[in-house]
Write an enzyme that holds these catalytic residues in place. Structure first.
Site, PDB file in Angstrom:
ATOM      1  N   GLY A  11       0.814  -1.212   0.000  1.00  0.00           N
ATOM      2  CA  GLY A  11       0.000   0.000   0.000  1.00  0.00           C
ATOM      3  C   GLY A  11       0.853   1.269   0.000  1.00  0.00           C
ATOM      4  O   GLY A  11       2.085   1.216  -0.122  1.00  0.00           O
ATOM      5  N   GLN A  12       0.187   2.419   0.173  1.00  0.00           N
ATOM      6  CA  GLN A  12       0.884   3.707   0.072  1.00  0.00           C
ATOM      7  C   GLN A  12       2.005   3.822   1.101  1.00  0.00           C
ATOM      8  O   GLN A  12       3.126   4.192   0.776  1.00  0.00           O
ATOM      9  CB  GLN A  12      -0.108   4.871   0.257  1.00  0.00           C
ATOM     10  CG  GLN A  12       0.519   6.225  -0.087  1.00  0.00           C
ATOM     11  CD  GLN A  12      -0.168   7.415   0.597  1.00  0.00           C
ATOM     12  OE1 GLN A  12      -0.967   7.252   1.504  1.00  0.00           O
ATOM     13  NE2 GLN A  12       0.166   8.600   0.148  1.00  0.00           N
ATOM     14  N   ILE A  35      -1.713  -9.186   0.271  1.00  0.00           N
ATOM     15  CA  ILE A  35      -2.874 -10.028  -0.020  1.00  0.00           C
ATOM     16  C   ILE A  35      -2.889 -10.362  -1.509  1.00  0.00           C
ATOM     17  O   ILE A  35      -2.307  -9.628  -2.319  1.00  0.00           O
ATOM     18  CB  ILE A  35      -4.219  -9.350   0.377  1.00  0.00           C
ATOM     19  CG1 ILE A  35      -4.319  -7.937  -0.203  1.00  0.00           C
ATOM     20  CG2 ILE A  35      -4.429  -9.367   1.870  1.00  0.00           C
ATOM     21  CD1 ILE A  35      -5.707  -7.346  -0.115  1.00  0.00           C
ATOM     22  N   ILE A  55      -5.099  -9.982   6.821  1.00  0.00           N
ATOM     23  CA  ILE A  55      -5.293  -9.611   8.229  1.00  0.00           C
ATOM     24  C   ILE A  55      -6.539 -10.246   8.840  1.00  0.00           C
ATOM     25  O   ILE A  55      -6.651 -10.356  10.056  1.00  0.00           O
ATOM     26  CB  ILE A  55      -5.317  -8.065   8.366  1.00  0.00           C
ATOM     27  CG1 ILE A  55      -5.109  -7.673   9.823  1.00  0.00           C
ATOM     28  CG2 ILE A  55      -6.614  -7.481   7.813  1.00  0.00           C
ATOM     29  CD1 ILE A  55      -4.678  -6.269  10.049  1.00  0.00           C
ATOM     30  N   TYR A 143     -14.575   5.050   9.238  1.00  0.00           N
ATOM     31  CA  TYR A 143     -13.102   5.094   9.311  1.00  0.00           C
ATOM     32  C   TYR A 143     -12.675   5.625  10.688  1.00  0.00           C
ATOM     33  O   TYR A 143     -11.840   5.026  11.370  1.00  0.00           O
ATOM     34  CB  TYR A 143     -12.587   6.005   8.200  1.00  0.00           C
ATOM     35  CG  TYR A 143     -11.087   6.156   8.115  1.00  0.00           C
ATOM     36  CD1 TYR A 143     -10.291   5.086   7.724  1.00  0.00           C
ATOM     37  CD2 TYR A 143     -10.473   7.378   8.379  1.00  0.00           C
ATOM     38  CE1 TYR A 143      -8.907   5.230   7.613  1.00  0.00           C
ATOM     39  CE2 TYR A 143      -9.095   7.528   8.264  1.00  0.00           C
ATOM     40  CZ  TYR A 143      -8.323   6.451   7.873  1.00  0.00           C
ATOM     41  OH  TYR A 143      -6.961   6.593   7.762  1.00  0.00           O
ATOM     42  N   LYS A 147     -10.770   3.814  13.858  1.00  0.00           N
ATOM     43  CA  LYS A 147      -9.500   4.352  14.372  1.00  0.00           C
ATOM     44  C   LYS A 147      -9.567   4.580  15.886  1.00  0.00           C
ATOM     45  O   LYS A 147      -8.626   4.267  16.611  1.00  0.00           O
ATOM     46  CB  LYS A 147      -9.117   5.651  13.642  1.00  0.00           C
ATOM     47  CG  LYS A 147      -8.681   5.436  12.198  1.00  0.00           C
ATOM     48  CD  LYS A 147      -7.477   4.521  12.103  1.00  0.00           C
ATOM     49  CE  LYS A 147      -7.004   4.264  10.696  1.00  0.00           C
ATOM     50  NZ  LYS A 147      -6.030   3.161  10.608  1.00  0.00           N
TER      51      LYS A 147
HETATM   52  C1  AKB Z   1      -7.707   9.668   4.491  1.00  0.00           C
HETATM   53  O1  AKB Z   1      -7.855  10.750   3.917  1.00  0.00           O
HETATM   54  O2  AKB Z   1      -8.602   8.832   4.649  1.00  0.00           O
HETATM   55  C2  AKB Z   1      -6.353   9.374   5.083  1.00  0.00           C
HETATM   56  C3  AKB Z   1      -6.243   9.841   6.491  1.00  0.00           C
HETATM   57  C4  AKB Z   1      -6.055  11.269   6.785  1.00  0.00           C
HETATM   58  O3  AKB Z   1      -6.303   9.061   7.388  1.00  0.00           O
HETATM   59  N1  AKB Z   1      -5.336   9.958   4.261  1.00  0.00           N
END
Ligand code: AKB
Length: 326
Positions: A11-12, A35, A55, A143, A147
């Protein structure tokens, strides 16, 4: 760190972090986990061992950890913010279910674990200017929810089981090597590609929307330095605010125009990304990282822009087909 497994190595972040760790430590101990469908290629494949590690498959993580006598796991598997909103169940499965698998394997095999958090762990109710280390975290995106859960679960494993978990809250990351995918801050990478290709940039984020950003070399250094930090100095663990620059689209556009004068940008707002960006901080206060493990960024917007343009020119424009960069 002697033997390291990077989950999400293609990934990045993973593609560059794996190579950095192989430069810093004997390459044979740095295992690139990937993967199926995202196999490593080129230097990443040739410079050290690589193994399929999904994962969501805990027995497979454990098998690779035992095979290579792994002592540190970098868990970089995640769906970024905008794409996670389109697949929230998968975002939870990878972000929380996957982390649980990693933490359990780490507990059983005595591994340290790095799992990045993000500026996405904050929400509308968070103070947006110089966001403190310890503050309100009530994100509305899946997201962000994964987190915050990840931060809490990682701290729980540290306090309850003594697993050495540490992490940072990454800002938007900018690099020229592997493109990101599905993030809210990705416009700040795409804009450089448009500038070098001589294309007009259609910016999905409105003028005046400030977000924290960081150049990849600083982010990689943070990921290594936090894992090497003296544990007796750490008051916090999951996760540290880190910062280097904050800008809105007008500021980065003006900076690129200093070097590519003919570059043009227009706004084509994306309502999903804009709503996410509006809920995120404008700038983070990273005092705790500076005090507890001597965090210090090296790149500002100008240094990053010069480096991005020079490297993208080599990568995309070797025969000077597109634009001249001053
Ligand atoms: C996103 O934009 O989703 C990510 C981050 C800031 O976690 N680059």
């Amino acid at each position: 760190m002697k033997n390291v497994l990077i989950i999400g190595s293609t990934g990045q972040i993973g593609s560059e972090l794996t190579m950095k760790l192989r430069d810093l430590y004997p390459a044979s101990g740095i295992v690139a986990g990937y993967i199926s469908g995202a196999e490593p290629k080129g230097d990443l494949l040739e410079s050290g061992p690589a193994e399929i590690v999904d994962i969501t498959d805990a027995p497979r993580i454990a098998e690779v950890v035992r095979k290579y006598n792994i002592d540190t796991i970098y868990n970089l598997a995640a769906l970024l913010s905008a794409v996670a909103e389109t697949r929230p169940q998968l975002a939870w499965k990878i972000g929380v279910g996957g982390l649980y698998n990693v933490l359990e394997v780490a507990r059983e095999n005595n591994c340290a674990v790095f799992t990045p958090s993000s500026i996405g762990s904050f929400g509308d109710a968070t103070p947006h200017i110089q966001t403190p280390q310890d503050t309100i975290q009530r994100p509305k995106t899946i997201y962000g929810v994964t987190k915050v859960t990840g931060e809490l679960l990682s701290d729980y494993y540290a306090h309850r089981f003594g697993v050495d978990t540490r992490s940072v809250r990454f800002p938007g990351l900018i690099s020229y090597t592997t493109p990101p995918g599905g993030g809210t801050t990705d416009y700040a990478v795409d804009i450089y590609y448009s500038a070098i290709k001589g294309e007009k940039f259609h910016c999905p984020i409105k003028s005046g929307t400030f977000m924290d950003m960081m150049y990849m070399p600083d982010a990689l250094r943070a990921a290594v330095e936090i894992m090497e930090a003296d544990p007796s100095r750490l008051v916090h663990r999951n996760s540290f605010n880190i910062a280097s620059m904050s800008f809105d689209p007008e500021i980065i556009y003006a900076k690129i125009k200093e070097y590519v004068p003919g570059f043009e940008m227009e706004y084509t707002p994306d309502p999903l990304r804009q709503a996410i960006a509006d809920s995120w901080p404008d700038s983070l206060d990273d005092t705790c990282a500076r005090e507890e493990w001597d965090w210090k960024p090296q790149y500002d917007l100008d240094a990053m822009t010069r480096d991005m343009l020079a490297n993208l020119k080599k990568k995309l424009n070797p025969e000077k087909k597109f634009v001249e960069v001053k």
